[in-house]
Design a protein around this motif. Structure first.
Motif, short mmCIF file in Angstrom:
data_model
loop_
_atom_site.label_atom_id
_atom_site.label_comp_id
_atom_site.label_asym_id
_atom_site.label_seq_id
_atom_site.Cartn_x
_atom_site.Cartn_y
_atom_site.Cartn_z
N TYR A 106 -4.19 6.82 -4.39
CA TYR A 106 -4.25 6.25 -3.09
C TYR A 106 -5.43 5.26 -3.27
O TYR A 106 -5.36 4.06 -2.73
N ASN A 144 -4.42 1.49 -3.12
CA ASN A 144 -4.94 0.64 -2.03
C ASN A 144 -6.22 0.09 -1.92
O ASN A 144 -6.22 -1.40 -1.52
N GLY A 185 0.81 -1.03 -0.19
CA GLY A 185 0.28 0.15 0.09
C GLY A 185 1.00 1.19 -0.09
O GLY A 185 2.14 1.15 0.29
N THR A 226 -8.54 4.92 3.12
CA THR A 226 -8.33 3.74 2.39
C THR A 226 -8.16 2.71 3.34
O THR A 226 -8.73 1.47 3.23
#
Ligand code: NAD
Ligand code: UDP
Length: 384
Positions: free
Chosen positions: A137, A141, A123, A192
């Motif tokens: 992101y 992720n 991640g 996330t």
């Protein structure tokens, strides 16, 4: 009174008896002879900071490790060093350069191996970057996790250990943070983590044979005591410890202390710093839990922290002692969104996983300095 009632009444009346139960539980989980030997574990994000330390602990347990990483924020040099540190078990690890967004590649990995469980570290984690590039992101992720879970479904691999974060407590109203606290997120990175927690909860609800162990890390610091592996951030570090480290080796002139007017003993922010080797051991304990319950753990959320907080000035003091040098500091305004104090309630991790952090902040600083002094410019040996 039936047997169970008697048991709980005795527990209430004799707290020392409860203590025995906890000790027994700890022994049964951590010191048990629950063997992970020969079990194959897919580790995503394996070449990174926490992943590399965890791979080493897994090799010591004689696990077969499939280390999967797209090298976005790392290199395989960390894993070469892990192999050397593993006391002859390095041949149990296979490194694969691959992206969690690449479902076909993941399918191949699952087809070629009988994977017992996945430890999912992969991640992106820079809070500031997540604000300026939220889509990067969300895609990496969240989509990445969905692609990984779909491959797991196809392969009927139903056990996952996920790297969540204390960031899901937002700005906690009280401390210590317990797992029951309301969750929230202050930035896309935190969102996330929170959303992946929801995804795992829903996946478990859809098929209760899934084992979803959600581990909420507090502030990982330190390095392996050998000084061979450690954190190697790209660019300007966001976090306190790597910034202090870079000041100590002369890469940055001074540390900016963000806020000296918090309602804390010395006015600076307090956090729960956990040694990365303790954290890695928390993953081994989680894997043993899955093995011990024979795949019937369900969905579990636990904090991995020490249960203690340390202020910015206390941490700098401990680091100065370890390094034998002064860290120049400048007092500046608070960083927006920072809470005064955050630390974990750790009872649940102890109860469920039989795990607790052992190392002190002084040991964290000694190991951090050992890594920094041997590798002032990280794995590459040069400025980014
Ligand atoms: P790291 O950046 O050192 O490691 C993450 C690894 O994932 C890197 O090696 C990177 O190359 C890899 N990666 C990223 N995207 C990928 C993708 N799409 N496919 C394959 N590999 C990919 O970070 P870390 O500190 O080791 O953190 C590991 C995990 O723990 C992350 O999920 C992070 O959000 C979480 N976490 C970290 C902290 C912390 O302070 N370090 C705190 C809480 C949670
Ligand atoms: N901090 C600081 N200077 C820095 C980085 C962090 O004073 O350059 C402080 C920050 O305000 C917080 C503590 O150090 O009180 C830990 O910050 P970090 O970013 O490492 O962790 P987080 O705040 O995300 O828990």
């Amino acid at each position: 009174m039936d047997k169970m009632e008697k048991f709980f009444t005795t527990r209430k009346r004799f707290p020392a008896f409860s203590l025995c139960i906890h000790i027994e539980r700890r022994n049964s989980a951590v010191h048990s002879h629950m063997s992970l030997s020969g079990k194959t574990v897919l580790v995503t994000g394996a070449a990174g900071y926490i992943g590399s330390h965890t791979c080493l602990q897994l090799l010591k347990e004689e696990c077969k490790v499939i280390a999967y990483d797209n090298l976005d924020n790392s290199s395989f040099e960390s894993l070469e060093r892990v192999k050397r540190l593993s006391g002859g078990n390095g041949n149990l690890m296979t490194s694969i350069e691959g992206d969690i967004l690449d479902g076909e590649k993941l399918d191949e990995v699952f087809e070629a191996n009988e994977i017992f469980a996945v430890i999912h570290f992969a991640g992106l984690k820079a809070v500031g970057e997540s604000v300026s590039k939220p889509l990067r992101y969300y895609e990496n992720n969240i989509n990445g996790t969905v692609v990984l879970l779909k491959s797991m479904v196809k392969a009927k691999c139903k056990s996952i250990i996920f790297s969540s974060s204390a960031t899901v407590y937002g700005e906690p109203k009280t401390v210590p943070c317990t797992e029951e606290f309301e969750t929230s997120a202050l930035n896309p990175y935190g969102k996330t983590k929170l959303f992946i927690e929801h995804i795992l909860t829903d996946q478990h609800a859809s098929d209760n044979e899934w084992n979803c162990l959600i581990l909420r890390y507090f502030n990982p610091v330190g390095a392996h005591p050998s000084g061979e592996i450690g954190e190697d951030p790209k660019g300007i570090p966001n976090n306190l410890m790597p910034f202090v480290q870079q000041v100590a080796v002369g890469r940055r002139p001074e540390l900016s202390v963000f806020g000296t007017d918090y309602d804390t003993k010395d006015g600076t922010g307090r956090r729960d710093y956990i040694h990365v080797v303790d954290l890695a051991d928390g993953h081994v304990a989680a894997l043993k839990k899955i093995a011990k319950e024979n795949g019937k753990c369900g969905r579990i959320v636990v904090n991995l922290g020490t249960g203690k907080s340390t202020s910015v000035l206390e941490l700098v003091g401990a680091f100065e002692k370890a390094a034998g040098k002064k860290i120049p500091m400048k007092m500046v305004a608070r960083r927006p969104g920072d809470a005064a104090e955050v630390y974990a309630k750790t009872d649940l991790a102890y109860e469920i996983l039989g795990w607790r952090a052992e190392k002190t902040i002084e040991e964290c600083c000694v190991d951090q300095w050992n890594w920094a002094s041997k590798n002032p410019y990280g794995y590459s040996g040069k400025e980014d």
